[in-house]
Design a protein around this motif. Sequence first.
Motif, PDB file in Angstrom:
ATOM      1  N   ALA A  73       0.823  -1.205   0.000  1.00 23.13           N
ATOM      2  CA  ALA A  73       0.000   0.000   0.000  1.00 23.13           C
ATOM      3  C   ALA A  73       0.861   1.261   0.000  1.00 23.13           C
ATOM      4  CB  ALA A  73      -0.942  -0.005   1.200  1.00 23.13           C
ATOM      5  N   THR A  74       2.096   1.176   0.530  1.00 20.70           N
ATOM      6  CA  THR A  74       3.024   2.300   0.426  1.00 20.70           C
ATOM      7  C   THR A  74       3.507   2.449  -1.008  1.00 20.70           C
ATOM      8  OG1 THR A  74       3.739   1.931   2.709  1.00 20.70           O
ATOM      9  CG2 THR A  74       5.170   3.280   1.322  1.00 20.70           C
ATOM     10  N   LEU A  75       3.839   1.328  -1.646  1.00 22.05           N
ATOM     11  CA  LEU A  75       4.211   1.368  -3.063  1.00 22.05           C
ATOM     12  C   LEU A  75       3.073   1.952  -3.891  1.00 22.05           C
ATOM     13  CD1 LEU A  75       6.270   0.497  -5.284  1.00 22.05           C
ATOM     14  CD2 LEU A  75       4.994  -1.635  -5.438  1.00 22.05           C
ATOM     15  N   ALA A  76       1.851   1.512  -3.630  1.00 21.40           N
ATOM     16  CA  ALA A  76       0.686   2.024  -4.357  1.00 21.40           C
ATOM     17  C   ALA A  76       0.509   3.520  -4.102  1.00 21.40           C
ATOM     18  CB  ALA A  76      -0.568   1.260  -3.936  1.00 21.40           C
ATOM     19  N   SER A  77       0.740   3.966  -2.861  1.00 16.29           N
ATOM     20  CA  SER A  77       0.608   5.386  -2.529  1.00 16.29           C
ATOM     21  C   SER A  77       1.644   6.220  -3.282  1.00 16.29           C
ATOM     22  CB  SER A  77       0.769   5.591  -1.026  1.00 16.29           C
ATOM     23  OG  SER A  77      -0.254   4.927  -0.311  1.00 16.29           O
ATOM     24  N   GLY A  78       2.901   5.751  -3.290  1.00 19.37           N
ATOM     25  CA  GLY A  78       3.928   6.462  -4.034  1.00 19.37           C
ATOM     26  C   GLY A  78       3.630   6.514  -5.520  1.00 19.37           C
ATOM     27  N   PHE A  79       3.151   5.400  -6.059  1.00 17.22           N
ATOM     28  CA  PHE A  79       2.766   5.344  -7.470  1.00 17.22           C
ATOM     29  C   PHE A  79       1.696   6.383  -7.788  1.00 17.22           C
ATOM     30  CE2 PHE A  79      -0.505   3.669 -10.367  1.00 17.22           C
ATOM     31  CZ  PHE A  79       0.213   3.528 -11.543  1.00 17.22           C
ATOM     32  N   VAL A  80       0.676   6.490  -6.938  1.00 21.04           N
ATOM     33  CA  VAL A  80      -0.409   7.448  -7.163  1.00 21.04           C
ATOM     34  C   VAL A  80       0.117   8.880  -7.100  1.00 21.04           C
ATOM     35  CG1 VAL A  80      -2.520   8.404  -6.146  1.00 21.04           C
ATOM     36  CG2 VAL A  80      -2.273   5.926  -6.434  1.00 21.04           C
ATOM     37  N   VAL A  81       0.879   9.189  -6.059  1.00 24.30           N
ATOM     38  CA  VAL A  81       1.372  10.564  -5.893  1.00 24.30           C
ATOM     39  C   VAL A  81       2.296  10.951  -7.042  1.00 24.30           C
ATOM     40  CG1 VAL A  81       2.791  12.054  -4.447  1.00 24.30           C
ATOM     41  CG2 VAL A  81       1.099  10.561  -3.385  1.00 24.30           C
ATOM     42  N   LEU A  82       3.228  10.071  -7.407  1.00 27.04           N
ATOM     43  CA  LEU A  82       4.198  10.404  -8.452  1.00 27.04           C
ATOM     44  C   LEU A  82       3.552  10.538  -9.827  1.00 27.04           C
ATOM     45  CD1 LEU A  82       7.130   8.091  -7.294  1.00 27.04           C
ATOM     46  CD2 LEU A  82       7.201  10.588  -7.422  1.00 27.04           C
ATOM     47  N   ASN A  83       2.454   9.813 -10.049  1.00 26.79           N
ATOM     48  CA  ASN A  83       1.843   9.822 -11.380  1.00 26.79           C
ATOM     49  C   ASN A  83       0.616  10.712 -11.519  1.00 26.79           C
ATOM     50  OD1 ASN A  83       3.198   7.638 -13.241  1.00 26.79           O
ATOM     51  ND2 ASN A  83       3.132   6.739 -11.192  1.00 26.79           N
ATOM     52  N   TYR A  84      -0.065  11.010 -10.421  1.00 28.60           N
ATOM     53  CA  TYR A  84      -1.350  11.700 -10.548  1.00 28.60           C
ATOM     54  C   TYR A  84      -1.489  12.950  -9.690  1.00 28.60           C
ATOM     55  CZ  TYR A  84      -2.340   7.259 -12.751  1.00 28.60           C
ATOM     56  OH  TYR A  84      -2.274   6.156 -13.574  1.00 28.60           O
ATOM     57  N   ILE A  92       9.037  10.779  -2.903  1.00 25.30           N
ATOM     58  CA  ILE A  92       7.966  11.236  -2.021  1.00 25.30           C
ATOM     59  C   ILE A  92       8.245  10.703  -0.616  1.00 25.30           C
ATOM     60  CG2 ILE A  92       5.484  11.252  -1.602  1.00 25.30           C
ATOM     61  CD1 ILE A  92       6.366  12.705  -4.170  1.00 25.30           C
ATOM     62  N   HIS A  93       8.041  11.560   0.382  1.00 23.37           N
ATOM     63  CA  HIS A  93       8.295  11.207   1.780  1.00 23.37           C
ATOM     64  C   HIS A  93       6.961  10.991   2.494  1.00 23.37           C
ATOM     65  CE1 HIS A  93      12.579  12.509   1.551  1.00 23.37           C
ATOM     66  NE2 HIS A  93      12.090  13.275   0.590  1.00 23.37           N
ATOM     67  N   PHE A  94       6.886   9.924   3.265  1.00 22.78           N
ATOM     68  CA  PHE A  94       5.674   9.595   4.013  1.00 22.78           C
ATOM     69  C   PHE A  94       5.999   9.537   5.511  1.00 22.78           C
ATOM     70  CE2 PHE A  94       4.932   7.530  -0.156  1.00 22.78           C
ATOM     71  CZ  PHE A  94       3.759   8.194  -0.518  1.00 22.78           C
ATOM     72  N   LEU A 101       9.133   6.993   5.673  1.00 23.76           N
ATOM     73  CA  LEU A 101       9.333   6.068   4.564  1.00 23.76           C
ATOM     74  C   LEU A 101       9.379   6.878   3.279  1.00 23.76           C
ATOM     75  CD1 LEU A 101       6.683   3.346   5.528  1.00 23.76           C
ATOM     76  CD2 LEU A 101       9.069   3.466   6.258  1.00 23.76           C
ATOM     77  N   THR A 102      10.102   6.393   2.297  1.00 25.73           N
ATOM     78  CA  THR A 102      10.170   7.083   1.016  1.00 25.73           C
ATOM     79  C   THR A 102       9.816   6.130  -0.115  1.00 25.73           C
ATOM     80  OG1 THR A 102      12.538   6.577   0.741  1.00 25.73           O
ATOM     81  CG2 THR A 102      11.968   8.668   1.815  1.00 25.73           C
ATOM     82  N   VAL A 103       9.281   6.693  -1.182  1.00 27.33           N
ATOM     83  CA  VAL A 103       9.087   5.981  -2.444  1.00 27.33           C
ATOM     84  C   VAL A 103       9.711   6.832  -3.537  1.00 27.33           C
ATOM     85  CG1 VAL A 103       7.445   5.042  -4.101  1.00 27.33           C
ATOM     86  CG2 VAL A 103       6.953   4.892  -1.658  1.00 27.33           C
ATOM     87  N   SER A 104      10.612   6.234  -4.317  1.00 24.79           N
ATOM     88  CA  SER A 104      11.316   6.952  -5.371  1.00 24.79           C
ATOM     89  C   SER A 104      11.164   6.222  -6.699  1.00 24.79           C
ATOM     90  CB  SER A 104      12.815   7.064  -5.048  1.00 24.79           C
ATOM     91  OG  SER A 104      13.026   7.688  -3.796  1.00 24.79           O
ATOM     92  N   ALA A 105      11.123   6.982  -7.784  1.00 23.29           N
ATOM     93  CA  ALA A 105      11.165   6.400  -9.122  1.00 23.29           C
ATOM     94  C   ALA A 105      12.626   6.150  -9.474  1.00 23.29           C
ATOM     95  CB  ALA A 105      10.524   7.351 -10.124  1.00 23.29           C
ATOM     96  N   ALA A 250       3.809  -1.086 -10.430  1.00 26.29           N
ATOM     97  CA  ALA A 250       2.415  -0.935 -10.023  1.00 26.29           C
ATOM     98  C   ALA A 250       1.577  -0.543 -11.243  1.00 26.29           C
ATOM     99  CB  ALA A 250       2.280   0.120  -8.930  1.00 26.29           C
ATOM    100  N   VAL A 251       0.293  -0.904 -11.202  1.00 26.29           N
ATOM    101  CA  VAL A 251      -0.624  -0.652 -12.311  1.00 26.29           C
ATOM    102  C   VAL A 251      -1.932  -0.112 -11.741  1.00 26.29           C
ATOM    103  CG1 VAL A 251      -1.792  -1.647 -14.311  1.00 26.29           C
ATOM    104  CG2 VAL A 251       0.391  -2.591 -13.568  1.00 26.29           C
ATOM    105  N   LEU A 252      -2.462   0.932 -12.351  1.00 27.57           N
ATOM    106  CA  LEU A 252      -3.742   1.496 -11.922  1.00 27.57           C
ATOM    107  C   LEU A 252      -4.894   0.679 -12.500  1.00 27.57           C
ATOM    108  CD1 LEU A 252      -5.262   3.837 -10.493  1.00 27.57           C
ATOM    109  CD2 LEU A 252      -5.283   4.997 -12.715  1.00 27.57           C
ATOM    110  N   TYR A 253      -5.842   0.291 -11.628  1.00 25.17           N
ATOM    111  CA  TYR A 253      -7.026  -0.461 -12.057  1.00 25.17           C
ATOM    112  C   TYR A 253      -8.218   0.473 -12.255  1.00 25.17           C
ATOM    113  CZ  TYR A 253     -10.766  -4.000 -11.864  1.00 25.17           C
ATOM    114  OH  TYR A 253     -11.860  -4.782 -12.131  1.00 25.17           O
ATOM    115  N   TRP A 254      -8.553   1.270 -11.234  1.00 23.48           N
ATOM    116  CA  TRP A 254      -9.638   2.228 -11.396  1.00 23.48           C
ATOM    117  C   TRP A 254      -9.499   3.411 -10.438  1.00 23.48           C
ATOM    118  CZ3 TRP A 254     -12.379   3.071  -6.980  1.00 23.48           C
ATOM    119  CH2 TRP A 254     -12.582   2.016  -6.084  1.00 23.48           C
ATOM    120  N   VAL A 255     -10.210   4.488 -10.733  1.00 29.64           N
ATOM    121  CA  VAL A 255     -10.271   5.675  -9.877  1.00 29.64           C
ATOM    122  C   VAL A 255     -11.733   5.999  -9.637  1.00 29.64           C
ATOM    123  CG1 VAL A 255      -9.614   8.091  -9.596  1.00 29.64           C
ATOM    124  CG2 VAL A 255      -8.160   6.566 -10.933  1.00 29.64           C
ATOM    125  N   GLY A 256     -12.085   6.332  -8.402  1.00 33.34           N
ATOM    126  CA  GLY A 256     -13.459   6.695  -8.076  1.00 33.34           C
ATOM    127  C   GLY A 256     -13.505   7.736  -6.984  1.00 33.34           C
TER     128      GLY A 256
END
Length: 260
Positions: A73-84, A92-94, A101-105, A250-256
Amino acid sequence: MKMYHVDAFTDRLFAGNPAAVCLMDRFPADAVMQNIASENRLSETAYLVPDGEDRYRLRWFTPGGEIDLCGHATLASGFVVLNYCHHLSSTIHFTTKSGELTVSAVDGHYQMSFPSYELKEVPVSDAMTAAFGVKPVAAYLDRDLLCVLPTADAVRNYHPDVDHLAKLPGLLQNITAASDAPQYDCISRCFAPKLAVLEDPVTGSAHCQIVPYWARQLGKKEVTAFQASPWTGTLYCEDAGNRILLSGNAVLYWVGELQL
């Protein structure tokens, strides 16, 4: 609030580990976050609140309660922030219950820096043997229980029993063995019946314990790990002393939008 559904630790849909990522201006009441997680019925729902430039406060809820560390879920969070979320930074720092924790591209993957779990060996018990259907080679206990099984087949073919697993120590119960596939160093599975999740598909936090074990056994810092749940997932890992670097896709499935 906007909610993203992301498959983490995979480069294709319907694999890896699905997580929900909710973006908001402030955290709602804990009971609301727990109800959302229970309704989502995913192993994790992450909640993000902006807290400065390239910085967010992050909390994770399972259907059975809040947890102090979650990888996918941290990987997913970083993916969302970096892409959207229109950030220019590649890191990104959490702020979390487990510290920063950090997530980097990095090199086409999303890389996380997590704290390493201590390898505290404990005796292999009859309950462990009964739970896994084979006597573990060794067992280690920190937040979670890690049992090393004799073969990769023993990991792949295990049929989880919630009653046996729930009686074992540790918040999560992880099993691992040396991989019999040349592209991986180890194979694992993760179970969390105490959090109302029988089997977690791909588990970053479990590898904060699995990676130090295999790094020592194999005499190398970089470990490629395969999680053999029905969904499967691959983690590219590095033992960096008191930190573990975990990378994946990571891959985006849907947004709501949630109407609360």
